[in-house]
Design an enzyme around this catalytic site. Structure first.
Site, PDB file in Angstrom:
ATOM      1  N   SER A 124       0.831  -1.200   0.000  1.00  0.00           N
ATOM      2  CA  SER A 124       0.000   0.000   0.000  1.00  0.00           C
ATOM      3  C   SER A 124       0.872   1.260   0.000  1.00  0.00           C
ATOM      4  O   SER A 124       1.650   1.480  -0.923  1.00  0.00           O
ATOM      5  CB  SER A 124      -0.952  -0.035   1.194  1.00  0.00           C
ATOM      6  OG  SER A 124      -1.954   0.953   1.074  1.00  0.00           O
ATOM      7  N   ASP A 179     -10.028  -4.408  -4.670  1.00  0.00           N
ATOM      8  CA  ASP A 179      -9.471  -3.518  -3.643  1.00  0.00           C
ATOM      9  C   ASP A 179     -10.347  -2.261  -3.540  1.00  0.00           C
ATOM     10  O   ASP A 179     -10.463  -1.500  -4.501  1.00  0.00           O
ATOM     11  CB  ASP A 179      -8.041  -3.129  -4.028  1.00  0.00           C
ATOM     12  CG  ASP A 179      -7.302  -2.428  -2.890  1.00  0.00           C
ATOM     13  OD1 ASP A 179      -7.962  -1.752  -2.078  1.00  0.00           O
ATOM     14  OD2 ASP A 179      -6.072  -2.557  -2.832  1.00  0.00           O
ATOM     15  N   HIS A 212      -7.971  -5.265  -0.237  1.00  0.00           N
ATOM     16  CA  HIS A 212      -6.751  -4.533   0.105  1.00  0.00           C
ATOM     17  C   HIS A 212      -5.920  -5.370   1.067  1.00  0.00           C
ATOM     18  O   HIS A 212      -5.895  -5.141   2.281  1.00  0.00           O
ATOM     19  CB  HIS A 212      -7.103  -3.184   0.723  1.00  0.00           C
ATOM     20  CG  HIS A 212      -5.954  -2.219   0.777  1.00  0.00           C
ATOM     21  ND1 HIS A 212      -5.333  -1.723  -0.359  1.00  0.00           N
ATOM     22  CD2 HIS A 212      -5.302  -1.660   1.826  1.00  0.00           C
ATOM     23  CE1 HIS A 212      -4.358  -0.902  -0.005  1.00  0.00           C
ATOM     24  NE2 HIS A 212      -4.314  -0.854   1.311  1.00  0.00           N
TER      25      HIS A 212
END
Length: 285
Positions: A124, A179, A212
């Protein structure tokens, strides 16, 4: 165990080959927003067990207020104003974090590891920082062995350039198809923008059903990528201090770190510690 894990007061976790002389590469792995190095310790140790020649460094970002999260303070590599494309251009603090990562790489290089035997990796926001930093290394240091980005994106795209010579740096970008935070469209835009800037080896791997996060399939693909860009070599690059020049305290610390402390039980002479450490480094134990 083929490795040893240590932690410092700043939250950095270091996973080193138990025999320091075995290290021929380094991977810096950066966590995501609101996380710490501990969040990726298990993954790094799993990778380290299959890459016994690699040292892993997992830094923890400093705690700061994050605008997108109502100003709450949390570990962050830079402030995030929002998730839309325009907000992604505003990344207060990213230059400071970039310099921190460059400092870690330089320290490894000073120890003898070439930059082309290093990989920047992250999840991320940590992946975003890795891409942003790795493709913009100073001209004089050359390029990395590769970059790994999981569920990440290209931050501050308008200010992103690729250092001449680094265009062919291999990039692995793993991303979940569903995501909800860093949407797949953002990942595709990151690939397009980096390619337009000159990147020639940008592999975007999409995982169906993944949000995610990272799943075992993605971690396995990351391992395959790392094995390809950081193959095991016989040459030892790092500059280890000669055991004969170490103090007894340094010798004992190195022996304990190597996991061979039981072999030093009953030692009283410095020469005994020196001989033990030399044999360990030579792979004779």
């Amino acid at each position: 165990m083929t490795f040893t894990t240590s932690r410092d007061a700043n939250g950095t976790i270091t996973i080193t080959p138990r025999n320091e002389a075995d290290q021929t590469a380094t991977i810096v792995l950066c966590h995501g927003l609101g996380d710490t190095s501990q969040g990726w310790e298990d993954v790094a140790e799993n990778l380290a067990s299959k890459l016994p020649h690699v040292k892993f460094i997992l830094p923890t970002a400093k705690t700061q207020k994050v605008t997108m999260n109502m100003g709450m303070a949390m570990p962050a590599w830079y402030d995030i104003v929002g998730l839309d494309k325009r907000s992604n251009e505003i990344c207060p603090g990213i230059d400071e974090s970039q310099q921190r990562i460059l400092s870690i790489l330089k320290s490894e290089n000073d120890a003898g590891i070439p930059y082309n035997r290093m990989v920047l990796a992250g999840f991320s926001q940590g992946g975003a920082l890795s891409l942003y930093t790795g493709m913009q290394l100073p001209n004089e240091v050359g390029c990395l062995a590769g970059i790994v980005m999981m569920s990440g994106y290209l931050p501050h795209a308008s200010g992103f350039t690729i250092t001449p010579g680094a265009e062919s740096t291999p990039i692995f970008h793993g991303h979940g198809a569903i995501d909800p935070l860093v949407q797949l469209s953002a990942a595709k835009e990151s690939q397009s923008h980096a390619t337009e800037k000159g990147a020639t080896d940008y592999n975007l791997q999409i995982y169906e059903g993944l949000a995610h996060s990272a799943n075992p399939k993605e971690v396995a693909d990351v391992l395959s990528f790392l094995q390809k860009v950081l193959p095991k070599v016989e040459e030892c690059y790092i500059k280890l201090k000669d055991p004969s020049e170490m103090s007894v305290k340094e010798l004992k610390a190195a022996i304990v770190k190597a996991g061979i402390g039981s072999r030093a039980v009953g030692f009283s002479e410095k020469s005994e510690f020196i001989d033990l450490l030399k044999c360990h480094r030579a792979g004779k134990l």
